[in-house]
Design a protein around this motif. Structure first.
Motif, PDB file in Angstrom:
ATOM      1  N   LEU A  50       0.827  -1.211   0.000  1.00 63.00           N
ATOM      2  CA  LEU A  50       0.000   0.000   0.000  1.00 63.00           C
ATOM      3  C   LEU A  50       0.862   1.262   0.000  1.00 63.00           C
ATOM      4  O   LEU A  50       0.490   2.276  -0.602  1.00 63.00           O
ATOM      5  N   ALA A  51       2.025   1.211   0.668  1.00 61.76           N
ATOM      6  CA  ALA A  51       2.952   2.349   0.618  1.00 61.76           C
ATOM      7  C   ALA A  51       3.433   2.559  -0.815  1.00 61.76           C
ATOM      8  O   ALA A  51       3.529   3.703  -1.284  1.00 61.76           O
ATOM      9  N   LEU A  52       3.711   1.464  -1.508  1.00 61.10           N
ATOM     10  CA  LEU A  52       4.101   1.563  -2.915  1.00 61.10           C
ATOM     11  C   LEU A  52       2.971   2.164  -3.745  1.00 61.10           C
ATOM     12  O   LEU A  52       3.207   3.031  -4.591  1.00 61.10           O
ATOM     13  N   LEU A 108       1.809   4.582   6.056  1.00 60.00           N
ATOM     14  CA  LEU A 108       2.106   3.234   5.573  1.00 60.00           C
ATOM     15  C   LEU A 108       3.610   2.958   5.566  1.00 60.00           C
ATOM     16  O   LEU A 108       4.032   1.844   5.893  1.00 60.00           O
ATOM     17  N   CYS A 109       4.409   3.944   5.209  1.00 63.40           N
ATOM     18  CA  CYS A 109       5.867   3.761   5.247  1.00 63.40           C
ATOM     19  C   CYS A 109       6.350   3.511   6.674  1.00 63.40           C
ATOM     20  O   CYS A 109       7.188   2.632   6.912  1.00 63.40           O
ATOM     21  N   ILE A 110       5.825   4.274   7.618  1.00 64.20           N
ATOM     22  CA  ILE A 110       6.237   4.096   9.016  1.00 64.20           C
ATOM     23  C   ILE A 110       5.790   2.735   9.535  1.00 64.20           C
ATOM     24  O   ILE A 110       6.562   2.007  10.171  1.00 64.20           O
ATOM     25  N   GLU A 111       4.549   2.373   9.273  1.00 59.50           N
ATOM     26  CA  GLU A 111       4.030   1.080   9.736  1.00 59.50           C
ATOM     27  C   GLU A 111       4.796  -0.077   9.096  1.00 59.50           C
ATOM     28  O   GLU A 111       5.176  -1.040   9.775  1.00 59.50           O
ATOM     29  N   ALA A 114       8.255  -0.403  10.612  1.00 58.26           N
ATOM     30  CA  ALA A 114       8.216  -1.049  11.923  1.00 58.26           C
ATOM     31  C   ALA A 114       8.053  -2.557  11.774  1.00 58.26           C
ATOM     32  O   ALA A 114       8.710  -3.335  12.479  1.00 58.26           O
ATOM     33  N   LEU A 115       7.194  -2.967  10.868  1.00 58.79           N
ATOM     34  CA  LEU A 115       6.964  -4.403  10.677  1.00 58.79           C
ATOM     35  C   LEU A 115       8.159  -5.090  10.023  1.00 58.79           C
ATOM     36  O   LEU A 115       8.450  -6.247  10.310  1.00 58.79           O
ATOM     37  N   GLY A 116       8.838  -4.388   9.130  1.00 62.73           N
ATOM     38  CA  GLY A 116       9.972  -4.981   8.420  1.00 62.73           C
ATOM     39  C   GLY A 116      11.294  -4.801   9.126  1.00 62.73           C
ATOM     40  O   GLY A 116      12.304  -5.339   8.688  1.00 62.73           O
ATOM     41  N   GLY A 117      11.302  -4.040  10.188  1.00 61.25           N
ATOM     42  CA  GLY A 117      12.534  -3.790  10.925  1.00 61.25           C
ATOM     43  C   GLY A 117      13.162  -2.488  10.483  1.00 61.25           C
ATOM     44  O   GLY A 117      13.587  -2.362   9.341  1.00 61.25           O
ATOM     45  N   PHE A 118      13.212  -1.518  11.406  1.00 62.35           N
ATOM     46  CA  PHE A 118      13.745  -0.191  11.062  1.00 62.35           C
ATOM     47  C   PHE A 118      15.187  -0.261  10.582  1.00 62.35           C
ATOM     48  O   PHE A 118      15.598   0.511   9.730  1.00 62.35           O
ATOM     49  N   SER A 119      15.978  -1.183  11.147  1.00 60.28           N
ATOM     50  CA  SER A 119      17.393  -1.250  10.788  1.00 60.28           C
ATOM     51  C   SER A 119      17.669  -2.190   9.617  1.00 60.28           C
ATOM     52  O   SER A 119      18.797  -2.275   9.155  1.00 60.28           O
ATOM     53  N   GLU A 120      16.651  -2.867   9.149  1.00 61.84           N
ATOM     54  CA  GLU A 120      16.813  -3.766   8.001  1.00 61.84           C
ATOM     55  C   GLU A 120      16.638  -2.965   6.706  1.00 61.84           C
ATOM     56  O   GLU A 120      16.155  -1.843   6.709  1.00 61.84           O
ATOM     57  N   GLY A 123      13.081  -1.436   5.940  1.00 60.65           N
ATOM     58  CA  GLY A 123      12.790  -0.292   6.798  1.00 60.65           C
ATOM     59  C   GLY A 123      13.562   0.945   6.385  1.00 60.65           C
ATOM     60  O   GLY A 123      13.036   2.059   6.383  1.00 60.65           O
ATOM     61  N   PHE A 124      14.832   0.751   6.021  1.00 58.28           N
ATOM     62  CA  PHE A 124      15.664   1.861   5.560  1.00 58.28           C
ATOM     63  C   PHE A 124      15.103   2.448   4.267  1.00 58.28           C
ATOM     64  O   PHE A 124      14.975   3.667   4.133  1.00 58.28           O
ATOM     65  N   CYS A 125      14.758   1.574   3.319  1.00 60.25           N
ATOM     66  CA  CYS A 125      14.193   2.037   2.043  1.00 60.25           C
ATOM     67  C   CYS A 125      12.888   2.793   2.263  1.00 60.25           C
ATOM     68  O   CYS A 125      12.654   3.832   1.638  1.00 60.25           O
ATOM     69  N   LEU A 126      12.045   2.287   3.151  1.00 66.65           N
ATOM     70  CA  LEU A 126      10.757   2.942   3.403  1.00 66.65           C
ATOM     71  C   LEU A 126      10.936   4.277   4.122  1.00 66.65           C
ATOM     72  O   LEU A 126      10.182   5.221   3.874  1.00 66.65           O
ATOM     73  N   GLY A 127      11.933   4.367   4.998  1.00 65.46           N
ATOM     74  CA  GLY A 127      12.220   5.645   5.645  1.00 65.46           C
ATOM     75  C   GLY A 127      12.664   6.689   4.627  1.00 65.46           C
ATOM     76  O   GLY A 127      12.200   7.838   4.652  1.00 65.46           O
ATOM     77  N   LEU A 128      13.551   6.282   3.722  1.00 63.90           N
ATOM     78  CA  LEU A 128      13.965   7.204   2.659  1.00 63.90           C
ATOM     79  C   LEU A 128      12.810   7.529   1.717  1.00 63.90           C
ATOM     80  O   LEU A 128      12.688   8.659   1.235  1.00 63.90           O
ATOM     81  N   ALA A 129      11.955   6.539   1.466  1.00 62.81           N
ATOM     82  CA  ALA A 129      10.789   6.769   0.606  1.00 62.81           C
ATOM     83  C   ALA A 129       9.853   7.796   1.229  1.00 62.81           C
ATOM     84  O   ALA A 129       9.309   8.650   0.520  1.00 62.81           O
ATOM     85  N   ALA A 130       9.672   7.732   2.547  1.00 55.43           N
ATOM     86  CA  ALA A 130       8.815   8.716   3.221  1.00 55.43           C
ATOM     87  C   ALA A 130       9.379  10.126   3.036  1.00 55.43           C
ATOM     88  O   ALA A 130       8.621  11.074   2.760  1.00 55.43           O
TER      89      ALA A 130
END
Length: 169
Positions: A50-52, A108-111, A114-120, A123-130
């Motif tokens: 959904l974030a995508l 959705l990126c934050i959620e 969190a589910l995929g692991g912030f340090s994985e 999570g890194f890709c989604l943080g940058l995507a946000a």
């Protein structure tokens, strides 16, 4: 001869281009996060998907705004007035659509992070995507068509609303 309107609005066209690039980056990062999400994620995979989707919709808004701006800017470059109000209305409503899309995308990126692991990696890709989604929305999506004045940011809308309320008294 380039019109004064074209010269005055050139920075908005450049911001719209920057935002479209940020939208591409956001969609790409969300796609990378989905691809690198753990294979056993199961129903948790819904959040990055959904974030995508939100990133792709925001990218579409940015590309539409860029296309509209480029079209109108070409008219202004030839020192003519632009009179098609439908295009202006499409740009205005598209900029409003970007707000809920951005909010949904950020959530959705934050959620999903969190589910995929912030340090994985996901999570890194989604943080940058946000962050890229924020840049895309604030530089491109809010740039509704106009010949002058500020973009369609929340403070601008609040000022216009307050001015309208004062004028009604």
């Amino acid at each position: 001869m380039v019109s004064a309107t074209a010269e005055r609005m050139r920075p908005q066209l450049q911001l719209t281009r920057l935002g479209a690039v940020a939208g591409v980056l956001a969609a790409g990062l969300c796609g990378a996060a989905v691809a690198s999400y753990p294979p056993d994620a199961g129903p948790d995979l819904v959040f990055p998907l959904l974030a995508l989707a939100a990133a792709v919709v925001l990218l579409a808004v940015c590309v539409l705004q860029l296309a509209l701006w480029s079209r109108v800017f070409d008219v202004w470059n030839h020192d003519r007035d632009y009179t098609d109000t439908r295009t202006v209305r499409v740009s205005w409503w598209t900029h409003w659509l970007s707000y809920p899309v951005l909010l949904a995308g950020l959530y959705l990126c934050i959620e999903a992070s969190a589910l995929g692991g912030f340090s994985e990696l996901p999570g890194f890709c989604l943080g940058l995507a946000a962050l890229a989604m924020l840049v895309a929305q604030t530089t491109s999506a809010v740039q509704y068509l106009r010949e002058d004045g500020p973009p369609g940011t929340v403070p601008t809308h609040v000022r216009r609303l307050l001015a309208w309320v004062r004028s009604q008294r």
